[in-house]
Design an enzyme around this catalytic site. Structure first.
Site, PDB file in Angstrom:
ATOM      1  N   ASP A 190       7.096  13.208 -20.593  1.00 32.09           N
ATOM      2  CA  ASP A 190       8.198  13.157 -21.574  1.00 32.09           C
ATOM      3  C   ASP A 190       9.256  12.109 -21.230  1.00 32.09           C
ATOM      4  O   ASP A 190      10.187  11.897 -22.008  1.00 32.09           O
ATOM      5  CB  ASP A 190       8.842  14.552 -21.724  1.00 32.09           C
ATOM      6  CG  ASP A 190       9.319  15.138 -20.384  1.00 32.09           C
ATOM      7  OD1 ASP A 190       9.229  16.364 -20.214  1.00 32.09           O
ATOM      8  OD2 ASP A 190       9.764  14.356 -19.514  1.00 32.09           O
ATOM      9  N   HIS A 243       0.630  11.979 -14.314  1.00 31.30           N
ATOM     10  CA  HIS A 243      -0.236  12.042 -15.509  1.00 31.30           C
ATOM     11  C   HIS A 243       0.091  10.913 -16.480  1.00 31.30           C
ATOM     12  O   HIS A 243      -0.131  11.037 -17.684  1.00 31.30           O
ATOM     13  CB  HIS A 243      -0.081  13.406 -16.201  1.00 31.30           C
ATOM     14  CG  HIS A 243      -0.729  14.520 -15.419  1.00 31.30           C
ATOM     15  ND1 HIS A 243      -0.327  15.822 -15.501  1.00 31.30           N
ATOM     16  CD2 HIS A 243      -1.731  14.493 -14.508  1.00 31.30           C
ATOM     17  CE1 HIS A 243      -1.062  16.570 -14.691  1.00 31.30           C
ATOM     18  NE2 HIS A 243      -1.919  15.781 -14.068  1.00 31.30           N
ATOM     19  N   THR A 255       6.313  24.561 -12.893  1.00 32.94           N
ATOM     20  CA  THR A 255       4.882  24.283 -12.963  1.00 32.94           C
ATOM     21  C   THR A 255       4.075  25.528 -12.647  1.00 32.94           C
ATOM     22  O   THR A 255       4.422  26.318 -11.763  1.00 32.94           O
ATOM     23  CB  THR A 255       4.459  23.136 -12.020  1.00 32.94           C
ATOM     24  OG1 THR A 255       3.060  22.896 -12.170  1.00 32.94           O
ATOM     25  CG2 THR A 255       4.795  23.429 -10.570  1.00 32.94           C
ATOM     26  N   PRO A 275      11.014  30.878 -13.744  1.00 31.24           N
ATOM     27  CA  PRO A 275      11.452  32.240 -14.107  1.00 31.24           C
ATOM     28  C   PRO A 275      10.393  33.301 -13.763  1.00 31.24           C
ATOM     29  O   PRO A 275      10.703  34.467 -13.554  1.00 31.24           O
ATOM     30  CB  PRO A 275      11.650  32.177 -15.630  1.00 31.24           C
ATOM     31  CG  PRO A 275      11.684  30.745 -15.985  1.00 31.24           C
ATOM     32  CD  PRO A 275      10.968  30.015 -14.914  1.00 31.24           C
TER      33      PRO A 275
END
Ligand code: APR
Length: 261
Positions: A115, A130, A199, A225
Site C-alpha cells: 500500500d 511483496h 501480520t 489485537p
C-alpha cells in the site's frame, strides 16, 4: 485491574527492549494499515472472504486477465490512486516507525504490504518484500510504466507490443524480488529486536523472517489485537492491541526510556 497493569508492564518491557536495541527492525503486515481504511486479507473483514485468492495466482492471471484485473482494481483501488477514491494515508503506527528511523533508532522495516504507506510516512530503510503497486510491467517485452488511475483505465491494460501488463507486486506462485529477499534475510540475521505488527504470519517465505530473527537471538515484540501464528511460538512480548494505539503508547514509553525517566 490486572489486565491494565499487565498491559502497562508489557509496554514498559517492550519500550526497554526497543530503546536498548543495538539494531532494531520492524516486520509489518496488512493489519498495520487497517486503521488507515485498508482491509486485511484474513480475519475480520478479510479480503479473502470476498475474493478468491486465485485471482492473484500468476498462471490464473495470465490465462484470465479479464477476471483478475477487475478484482485487482477493486481490491487495491484505495491506494492505486484510481479516480473516485480518496487515497489512503499513513496512521499513527506508520508515523511512529518513520519517527524512529529519523531518530536513528530503527534500522529497517520489512513490510509485506504493497500500500506504500510506510514510504508515505517517511521510512526509507524499507524492504518491500511483496513488491509494490507504483508500476506495472509487460509480461512479454518487460516495459514498465506507472500504475495509476489513468494507466489502469482499460479493462485489461495491455502494452503497445500487445503483451499483458502485470502490477509489480508479487503474485502467488511468483518469486520474491531477489534484492528484497537478500535485504530481509540480512536484516533478520542482524537484528536484536524485531517488532511484528499486523501480520497473521501464515504466508511464506515472508513469514520466515521473524523466525530467522528469533533464531538469531532477537527479542520479538508483537502488536496484534488477536494472537497470530507467532504468538505462542516466538513472541517474547505480546501487546494485544491495535497498531495505532500500541505505537502511540510505545512512542511515549520509548521516549521516556531514552530520557532515562
Ligand atoms: N492493528 C494491528 N493488527 C491488526 C489490526 C490492527 N488495527 N487489525 C487486524 N490486525 C491483524 C489481524 O489480527 C491479522 O493477524 O493483522 C493481521 C492481518 O493478517 P493478514 O490479513 O493475513 O495480513 P498479512 O499477514 O500481511 O498477510 C500476508 O498474505 O495475501 C497475502 O500477500 C498478501 O502480504 C499479504 C500476505
Amino acid at each position: 485491574m490486572k489486565a491494565k497493569a499487565d498491559i502497562e508492564e508489557r509496554i514498559r518491557d517492550a519500550a526497554r527492549a526497543i530503546a536498548g536495541a543495538r539494531w532494531l527492525t520492524a516486520f509489518s503486515g496488512a493489519g498495520i494499515s487497517v486503521e488507515s481504511g485498508i482491509p486485511p486479507f484474513r480475519g475480520e473483514n478479510g479480503v479473502w472472504e470476498k475474493y478468491d485468492p486465485e485471482i492473484l495466482d500468476l498462471d490464473f492471471f495470465r490465462a484470465h486477465p479479464e477476471r483478475s484485473w477487475p478484482a485487482i482494481r477493486e481490491m487495491f483501488t484505495s491506494f492505486l490512486g484510481t479516480e473516485g477514491r480518496t487515497p489512503v494515508r499513513p496512521n499513527r503506527a506508520h508515523e511512529v516507525l518513520a519517527q524512529w528511523e529519523k531518530e536513528g533508532l530503527l534500522q529497517c522495516v520489512i513490510t509485506q504490504n504493497i500500500d506504500g504507506l510506510h514510504a508515505a510516512a517517511g521510512n526509507r530503510k524499507l524492504v518491500e518484500f511483496h513488491g509494490h503497486c507504483r508500476t506495472m510491467t509487460c509480461l512479454d517485452c518487460g516495459r514498465q510504466i506507472p500504475l495509476n488511475g489513468e494507466t489502469v483505465r482499460d479493462a485489461v491494460p495491455r502494452c503497445s507490443c500487445g503483451g499483458l501488463f502485470k502490477p509489480d507486486f508479487v503474485f502467488f506462485g511468483e518469486g520474491i524480488p531477489p534484492h528484497a529477499m537478500e535485504e530481509a534475510e540480512r536484516a533478520a540475521a542482524r537484528t536484536d529486536c524485531m517488532v511484528l505488527v499486523g501480520t497473521s504470519g501464515v504466508v511464506y517465505p515472508a513469514a520466515a523472517m521473524p523466525v530467522l530473527a528469533k533464531r538469531n537471538g532477537a527479542t520479538i515484540i508483537e502488536v496484534n489485537p488477536v494472537p497470530s501464528d507467532y504468538t505462542g511460538r516466538i513472541t517474547d512480548i505480546f501487546l494485544p492491541m491495535k497498531a495505532g494505539e500500541a505505537f502511540a503508547r510505545l512512542a511515549e514509553a520509548v521516549a521516556a526510556e531514552s530520557a532515562g525517566d
